[in-house]
Write an enzyme that holds these catalytic residues in place. Structure first.
Site, PDB file in Angstrom:
ATOM      1  N   CYS A  14       0.968  -1.249   0.098  1.00  0.00           N
ATOM      2  CA  CYS A  14      -0.194  -0.116   0.025  1.00  0.00           C
ATOM      3  C   CYS A  14       0.883   1.350  -0.059  1.00  0.00           C
ATOM      4  O   CYS A  14       2.043   1.297   0.308  1.00  0.00           O
ATOM      5  CB  CYS A  14      -0.941   0.194   1.348  1.00  0.00           C
ATOM      6  SG  CYS A  14      -1.816  -1.432   1.618  1.00  0.00           S
ATOM      7  N   GLY A  40       0.779   0.315  -4.919  1.00  0.00           N
ATOM      8  CA  GLY A  40      -0.151  -0.534  -5.065  1.00  0.00           C
ATOM      9  C   GLY A  40      -1.085  -0.051  -6.407  1.00  0.00           C
ATOM     10  O   GLY A  40      -1.343   1.047  -6.601  1.00  0.00           O
ATOM     11  N   ASN A 115      -0.804   1.176   5.831  1.00  0.00           N
ATOM     12  CA  ASN A 115       0.212   0.374   5.017  1.00  0.00           C
ATOM     13  C   ASN A 115       0.864  -0.407   5.904  1.00  0.00           C
ATOM     14  O   ASN A 115       1.791  -0.196   6.934  1.00  0.00           O
ATOM     15  CB  ASN A 115       1.178   1.417   4.543  1.00  0.00           C
ATOM     16  CG  ASN A 115       2.374   0.887   4.091  1.00  0.00           C
ATOM     17  OD1 ASN A 115       2.689  -0.221   3.508  1.00  0.00           O
ATOM     18  ND2 ASN A 115       3.464   1.796   4.043  1.00  0.00           N
ATOM     19  N   GLY A 116       0.786  -1.837   5.484  1.00  0.00           N
ATOM     20  CA  GLY A 116       1.599  -2.622   6.296  1.00  0.00           C
ATOM     21  C   GLY A 116       0.922  -3.913   6.668  1.00  0.00           C
ATOM     22  O   GLY A 116      -0.283  -4.291   6.148  1.00  0.00           O
ATOM     23  N   TYR A 262      14.114  -2.200  -3.858  1.00  0.00           N
ATOM     24  CA  TYR A 262      13.269  -2.345  -4.709  1.00  0.00           C
ATOM     25  C   TYR A 262      12.192  -1.650  -4.642  1.00  0.00           C
ATOM     26  O   TYR A 262      11.400  -0.945  -5.756  1.00  0.00           O
ATOM     27  CB  TYR A 262      12.624  -3.917  -4.886  1.00  0.00           C
ATOM     28  CG  TYR A 262      11.525  -4.375  -5.822  1.00  0.00           C
ATOM     29  CD1 TYR A 262      12.047  -4.144  -7.062  1.00  0.00           C
ATOM     30  CD2 TYR A 262      10.333  -4.664  -5.228  1.00  0.00           C
ATOM     31  CE1 TYR A 262      10.656  -4.651  -8.071  1.00  0.00           C
ATOM     32  CE2 TYR A 262       9.315  -4.793  -6.158  1.00  0.00           C
ATOM     33  CZ  TYR A 262       9.511  -5.055  -7.462  1.00  0.00           C
ATOM     34  OH  TYR A 262       8.467  -5.292  -8.443  1.00  0.00           O
TER      35      TYR A 262
END
Length: 479
Positions: A14, A40, A115-116, A262
């Site tokens: 996210c 996302g 997020n997570g 990344y």
């Protein structure tokens, strides 16, 4: 993203974004989400507040698909808004799982973007359902909604703190409430990112604050970077300005090292470290550690580009774009047969034959997960006439699953967990294969070695050293 891709690459879950005290807050939030699109691509949502009422819009697809219509943006008035890009790590791809999640409480409305991953969400959900809580989504974010609802504390902020003290995991959160305004937080170890920004022209006022997963989202709206939210820190932004709370004390920090390798956009700066420079330095380390005679250094786009530039500069071997990425691949492309499925890599990447033909090629990529995509890329490069193909990877071997918000296969499906280096090289069809060493990775990030650097980062996907308790896994529970 195709289904086959989702099994062969790691994906971040996210991106979150929020603004307070600015005109057209929802429009700025849509721009911020656009900058965070890489985090996302399955869905996007925005909740705004106009001082009296909440407004929301969410949908499946890219930000431009969901918010590209000016008529949609007109339904989101207000000077405060939060938004979310979703890639599902818990819960399926359904509208009911699209964030921000919104709930009406006795004290008023509240929206949350997360997020997570929570490592005890299934355990908490089981207990909450027994108490009579009814879940409307299958995402672990809804756990926060119910924990806040049942809290016995009086103020919204105290309820929020009560809730986050009960969860375990890696997360960053942005919530929106009528009275407390924006509340932003990172988990106690700061595994997932969250940065604070300020819109220009608001130096003398209280408005113009921005929270975002990455600094690239600040850049797109012209906001100035202020600082990273600290691990375990809660910031509250409202008419009284900004204040900081630290209910967890100082537990250090274990920022996700894969953000540098990344996930993050190369033009972002995270934890004070420019992502582009980190990737370039990893390439330099690779060239020092695993030199090989070759004619050209070729990145696997896009994340391999900065590292390939570093490798080429350090080795003296020319850098060339031997693989061209198609940026307009449909996310939901249907692959009905094995023959069509095997052509999937060619939809995203094309060989630049004049660069590759008759040359010894060093391919620089960020990771090998299952190895299927790597094999297809190597086959494509050989078919274009490369005489030798050597692969250099800018991360250590991925041997362990991530439980902190990165979508990776189970360990039995990770190539590095089941193959030796020689077996991996043979399986993907390269003449040689090398990964950056742990010490090389941490030197690229400005540390002497892993022993020093690992105290600041989470590298569990490489080492199996999980810094946050895996409650649900240990209890054999599934969120």
């Amino acid at each position: 993203m195709t289904q086959s891709d989702s099994l062969n690459r790691p994906y971040e879950e996210c991106g979150v974004f929020g603004v307070w005290g600015v005109p057209d807050a929802a429009a700025l939030t849509a721009l911020g989400l656009h900058a965070l699109q890489h985090r996302g691509q399955e869905a996007a949502g925005i909740v705004s507040f106009d001082g009296e009422r909440f407004h929301q819009h969410k949908g499946l697809g890219l930000v431009g698909d969901v918010f590209g219509d000016s008529r949609v943006m007109a339904t989101l008035p207000g000077t405060v808004a939060i938004g979310h890009n979703r890639y599902a790590t818990t819960g399926g791809t359904h509208v009911r799982n699209v964030q921000p999640l919104y709930a009406d409480y006795e004290f008023g409305g509240l929206a949350v973007a997360h997020n997570g991953n929570l490592t005890n969400s299934a355990t908490l959900k089981q207990a909450l359902v027994k108490r009579g809580c009814i879940f409307h989504s299958s995402t672990d974010t809804e756990v926060f909604i119910h924990l806040i609802a049942i809290s016995l504390y009086t103020t919204v902020l105290d309820r929020f703190i009560d809730a986050v003290k009960q969860v375990k995991g890696a997360y960053s959160l942005i919530t929106l409430t009528p009275d407390d305004g924006l509340i932003g937080m990172r988990d106690p170890l700061g595994v997932r990112p969250l940065v604070l920004g300020r819109m220009p022209g608001y130096e003398k006022g209280n408005g113009g604050w921005v929270l975002a997963s990455e600094t690239c989202a600040l850049d797109i709206i012209g906001a100035d970077y202020v600082r990273d939210i600290e691990p375990g820190e809660i910031v509250v932004i409202n008419n009284d300005g900004l204040r900081s709370l630290r209910p967890f004390g100082d537990q250090g920090g274990r920022f996700c090292v894969f953000e540098y390798i990344y996930f993050a956009r190369p033009d972002s700066v995270l934890e004070g470290q420019p992502v582009y420079e980190a990737r370039r330095q990893i390439g330099c380390e690779l060239a020092r550690e695993s030199a090989v005679e070759a004619d050209v250094v070729v990145p696997v786009p896009d994340s391999g580009v900065p590292s390939a530039i570093g490798y080429a500069a350090e080795s003296g071997i020319p850098f060339e774009l031997g693989i061209i990425r198609n940026h307009y691949v449909g996310r939901t492309f249907i692959e009905p047969t094995d023959q069509i499925r095997n052509l999937g890599v060619k939809m995203k990447h094309s060989a630049n034959r004049p660069v590759l033909a008759g040359r010894r090629v060093i391919l620089v990529d960020d990771s090998i997960v299952r190895g299927t995509t790597s094999r297809k890329i190597v086959d494509m490069v050989r078919a274009a006439g490369a005489t030798e193909v050597h692969m250099r990877i800018t991360s250590p071997p991925t041997k362990h699953a991530c439980f902190y918000g990165i979508d990776t296969p189970e360990e039995s499906k990770l190539m590095a967990a089941t193959h030796t280096l020689e077996e991996m090289a043979q399986a993907i069809g390269v003449d040689s294969l090398a990964f950056v060493t742990f010490d090389g990775l941490y030197r690229a990030l400005g540390h002497a070695n892993r022993a020093e650097g690992a105290r600041r980062y989470c590298d569990a996907c490489f080492t199996g050293d999980y810094p946050i308790e895996l409650v649900d896994k240990e209890g054999n529970l599934v969120a």
